[in-house]
Scaffold this motif. Structure first.
Motif, PDB file in Angstrom:
ATOM      1  N   ASP A 188       0.790  -1.223   0.000  1.00  0.00           N
ATOM      2  CA  ASP A 188       0.000   0.000   0.000  1.00  0.00           C
ATOM      3  C   ASP A 188       0.825   1.277   0.000  1.00  0.00           C
ATOM      4  N   GLU A 189       2.000   1.240   0.601  1.00  0.00           N
ATOM      5  CA  GLU A 189       2.768   2.468   0.788  1.00  0.00           C
ATOM      6  C   GLU A 189       3.090   3.148  -0.541  1.00  0.00           C
ATOM      7  N   GLY A 190       3.426   2.381  -1.552  1.00  0.00           N
ATOM      8  CA  GLY A 190       3.830   2.972  -2.821  1.00  0.00           C
ATOM      9  C   GLY A 190       2.718   3.102  -3.848  1.00  0.00           C
ATOM     10  N   LYS A 191       1.482   2.791  -3.477  1.00  0.00           N
ATOM     11  CA  LYS A 191       0.394   2.933  -4.438  1.00  0.00           C
ATOM     12  C   LYS A 191       0.174   4.405  -4.758  1.00  0.00           C
ATOM     13  N   PRO A 192      -0.017   4.743  -6.029  1.00  0.00           N
ATOM     14  CA  PRO A 192      -0.273   6.152  -6.363  1.00  0.00           C
ATOM     15  C   PRO A 192      -1.546   6.645  -5.701  1.00  0.00           C
ATOM     16  N   ARG A 193      -1.531   7.898  -5.347  1.00  0.00           N
ATOM     17  CA  ARG A 193      -2.685   8.490  -4.655  1.00  0.00           C
ATOM     18  C   ARG A 193      -3.665   9.117  -5.639  1.00  0.00           C
ATOM     19  N   TRP A 194      -3.440   8.858  -6.924  1.00  0.00           N
ATOM     20  CA  TRP A 194      -4.391   9.263  -7.953  1.00  0.00           C
ATOM     21  C   TRP A 194      -4.814   8.014  -8.721  1.00  0.00           C
ATOM     22  N   THR A 195      -6.081   7.941  -9.045  1.00  0.00           N
ATOM     23  CA  THR A 195      -6.609   6.812  -9.789  1.00  0.00           C
ATOM     24  C   THR A 195      -7.530   7.335 -10.887  1.00  0.00           C
ATOM     25  N   PHE A 196      -8.055   6.411 -11.680  1.00  0.00           N
ATOM     26  CA  PHE A 196      -8.888   6.780 -12.821  1.00  0.00           C
ATOM     27  C   PHE A 196     -10.189   5.988 -12.792  1.00  0.00           C
ATOM     28  N   LYS A 197     -11.285   6.678 -13.022  1.00  0.00           N
ATOM     29  CA  LYS A 197     -12.589   6.023 -13.097  1.00  0.00           C
ATOM     30  C   LYS A 197     -12.736   5.412 -14.486  1.00  0.00           C
ATOM     31  N   SER A 198     -12.849   4.103 -14.538  1.00  0.00           N
ATOM     32  CA  SER A 198     -12.815   3.408 -15.824  1.00  0.00           C
ATOM     33  C   SER A 198     -14.064   2.560 -16.034  1.00  0.00           C
ATOM     34  N   GLU A 199     -15.192   3.055 -15.581  1.00  0.00           N
ATOM     35  CA  GLU A 199     -16.426   2.289 -15.691  1.00  0.00           C
ATOM     36  C   GLU A 199     -17.017   2.318 -17.100  1.00  0.00           C
ATOM     37  N   LYS A 200     -16.731   3.377 -17.849  1.00  0.00           N
ATOM     38  CA  LYS A 200     -17.362   3.542 -19.153  1.00  0.00           C
ATOM     39  C   LYS A 200     -17.029   2.386 -20.089  1.00  0.00           C
ATOM     40  N   VAL A 201     -15.748   2.017 -20.161  1.00  0.00           N
ATOM     41  CA  VAL A 201     -15.365   0.934 -21.071  1.00  0.00           C
ATOM     42  C   VAL A 201     -15.855  -0.413 -20.567  1.00  0.00           C
ATOM     43  N   GLN A 202     -15.967  -0.564 -19.254  1.00  0.00           N
ATOM     44  CA  GLN A 202     -16.490  -1.821 -18.722  1.00  0.00           C
ATOM     45  C   GLN A 202     -17.964  -1.992 -19.069  1.00  0.00           C
ATOM     46  N   LYS A 203     -18.701  -0.881 -19.148  1.00  0.00           N
ATOM     47  CA  LYS A 203     -20.091  -0.948 -19.574  1.00  0.00           C
ATOM     48  C   LYS A 203     -20.204  -1.325 -21.050  1.00  0.00           C
ATOM     49  N   LEU A 204     -19.149  -1.084 -21.814  1.00  0.00           N
ATOM     50  CA  LEU A 204     -19.131  -1.503 -23.213  1.00  0.00           C
ATOM     51  C   LEU A 204     -18.843  -2.996 -23.351  1.00  0.00           C
ATOM     52  N   GLY A 205     -18.417  -3.630 -22.245  1.00  0.00           N
ATOM     53  CA  GLY A 205     -18.198  -5.069 -22.271  1.00  0.00           C
ATOM     54  C   GLY A 205     -16.788  -5.531 -21.984  1.00  0.00           C
ATOM     55  N   LEU A 206     -15.865  -4.606 -21.674  1.00  0.00           N
ATOM     56  CA  LEU A 206     -14.481  -5.000 -21.410  1.00  0.00           C
ATOM     57  C   LEU A 206     -14.318  -5.501 -19.985  1.00  0.00           C
ATOM     58  N   GLN A 207     -13.638  -6.620 -19.826  1.00  0.00           N
ATOM     59  CA  GLN A 207     -13.229  -7.128 -18.519  1.00  0.00           C
ATOM     60  C   GLN A 207     -11.707  -7.094 -18.465  1.00  0.00           C
ATOM     61  N   TYR A 208     -11.176  -6.331 -17.522  1.00  0.00           N
ATOM     62  CA  TYR A 208      -9.733  -6.139 -17.462  1.00  0.00           C
ATOM     63  C   TYR A 208      -8.998  -7.407 -17.020  1.00  0.00           C
ATOM     64  N   LYS A 209      -7.828  -7.588 -17.594  1.00  0.00           N
ATOM     65  CA  LYS A 209      -6.936  -8.634 -17.120  1.00  0.00           C
ATOM     66  C   LYS A 209      -6.379  -8.252 -15.757  1.00  0.00           C
ATOM     67  N   THR A 210      -6.017  -9.265 -14.973  1.00  0.00           N
ATOM     68  CA  THR A 210      -5.453  -9.009 -13.653  1.00  0.00           C
ATOM     69  C   THR A 210      -3.999  -8.576 -13.781  1.00  0.00           C
ATOM     70  N   LEU A 211      -3.485  -7.943 -12.729  1.00  0.00           N
ATOM     71  CA  LEU A 211      -2.082  -7.558 -12.711  1.00  0.00           C
ATOM     72  C   LEU A 211      -1.185  -8.789 -12.760  1.00  0.00           C
ATOM     73  N   VAL A 212      -1.603  -9.886 -12.111  1.00  0.00           N
ATOM     74  CA  VAL A 212      -0.820 -11.116 -12.156  1.00  0.00           C
ATOM     75  C   VAL A 212      -0.627 -11.561 -13.601  1.00  0.00           C
ATOM     76  N   GLU A 213      -1.709 -11.618 -14.352  1.00  0.00           N
ATOM     77  CA  GLU A 213      -1.625 -12.072 -15.738  1.00  0.00           C
ATOM     78  C   GLU A 213      -0.822 -11.111 -16.598  1.00  0.00           C
ATOM     79  N   SER A 214      -1.083  -9.828 -16.463  1.00  0.00           N
ATOM     80  CA  SER A 214      -0.437  -8.842 -17.313  1.00  0.00           C
ATOM     81  C   SER A 214       1.058  -8.728 -17.031  1.00  0.00           C
ATOM     82  N   ALA A 215       1.423  -8.648 -15.741  1.00  0.00           N
ATOM     83  CA  ALA A 215       2.842  -8.535 -15.383  1.00  0.00           C
ATOM     84  C   ALA A 215       3.600  -9.810 -15.745  1.00  0.00           C
ATOM     85  N   ARG A 216       2.989 -10.971 -15.477  1.00  0.00           N
ATOM     86  CA  ARG A 216       3.624 -12.244 -15.835  1.00  0.00           C
ATOM     87  C   ARG A 216       3.877 -12.324 -17.330  1.00  0.00           C
TER      88      ARG A 216
END
Length: 330
Positions: A291-319
């Protein structure tokens, strides 16, 4: 305006790049027909080899200078939608602003002049266009504009990052101003730091995209527990976002954020170290101290999810990022 659906033909500019190559793959899988614009026959032939199983639906054209006023006129024949991903080829931050605006406007003018069948243009912008300074913690939405970025250009000591941010903001705003009275509509996609597997031609590790170069550096040189990586998204999800932005009627005239979440370096280390089979030589840091190094700014990304996108997990993407870089010998 009626959204674009397969099997129409799509022009993808910057098709030989990190995002562009994945957009082409997503389109061919739909299956659309694709015409990619590239700067050289070498890049075009690489794409032909990459998509050899779909050559009946794939072709390329050479556009050596995307800033030329008529750069895309001939490429638009028979095209029904455009994915404009190409970015200006300049290493000089002082030239970046003009090049970014001119490259985008060259495409849009060509569409207005010669794109008789084009119904929609999707332009790759950046989350940098949103990031007007706010008190932390904060959440950015598609309604935000980084209007302070262009003002930084008034100073003679503007940094390369400030010039990049200004270039993306000015290019996107110019696009929205231009589209107001046109017969085609516009969607812009605003990704955060883009990671994930590489399928395009990269001549050396030094030619990696900014986001992947940052990831490589943090995996090669362990960061402190409080070090921030940033907000991230997988390149395959960015590509899917581009396609959904083109296909879905409700996307017309929208800015769409593509961001899967916020990450500290420790969160990335923990994610990769949980994969099976185990990847060797990954920094461990202080497992669990995410938690200490997590950025204190984030982005609201609901619009694309309503279009049908399901994001890949960080585990999958980083791996998959690590596996891809190692397969390339980096």
């Amino acid at each position: 305006m009626r959204p674009t659906q397969a099997p129409t033909k799509i022009l993808v500019t910057g098709g030989s790049g990190f995002i562009g190559s994945w957009v082409i793959r997503k389109l061919l899988d739909r299956p659309y027909r694709v015409r990619a614009s590239v700067r050289s026959s070498t890049k075009g032939e690489f794409l032909c080899a990459l998509f050899e199983d779909s050559l009946e639906k794939f072709e390329y054209v050479i556009v050596p200078d995307i800033e030329a006023d008529d750069a895309f006129d001939e490429a638009l024949e028979g095209i029904h939608a455009v994915q404009h991903i190409a970015s200006p080829l300049t290493g000089n931050p002082d030239e970046l602003v003009g090049a970014a605006v001119n490259g985008t406007m060259s495409m849009l003018r060509s569409v207005a002049r010669r794109g008789n069948d084009v119904q929609r243009v999707v332009v790759t912008s950046s989350a940098a266009t949103l990031m007007e300074p706010k008190p932390y913690p904060c959440v950015y939405t598609e309604a935000d504009w980084n209007l302070i970025a262009p003002k930084a250009l008034e100073s003679s000591d503007a940094t390369p990052l400030q010039k990049y941010n200004a270039s993306k903001t000015l290019a996107e705003r110019a696009a929205w101003d231009f589209i107001k009275d046109k017969k085609f509509d516009l969607v812009t996609v605003l990704p955060t730091l883009v990671i994930g597997p590489v399928i395009h031609k990269v001549e050396s590790r030094e030619k990696l995209s900014y986001s992947l170069a940052q990831l490589y550096d943090g995996l090669s040189h362990e960061k402190t527990p409080g070090a921030t990586f940033g907000n991230w998204v997988d390149v395959r999800d960015v590509a899917e976002c581009h396609v959904l932005a083109m296909e879905r009627d409700e996307a017309a005239g929208q800015r769409i954020i593509a961001s899967a979440g916020a990450a500290s370096w420790q969160l990335i280390y923990d994610a990769i170290n949980t994969t099976t089979p185990t990847l060797r030589d990954i920094p461990r840091g202080l497992p669990g101290e995410i938690d200490e190094g997590k950025p204190r700014w984030t982005f609201k990304s609901e619009k694309v999810q309503k279009l049908g996108l399901q994001y890949k997990t960080l585990v999958e993407s980083a791996r998959d990022s690590v596996i891809s870089m190692r397969e390339h010998g980096w």
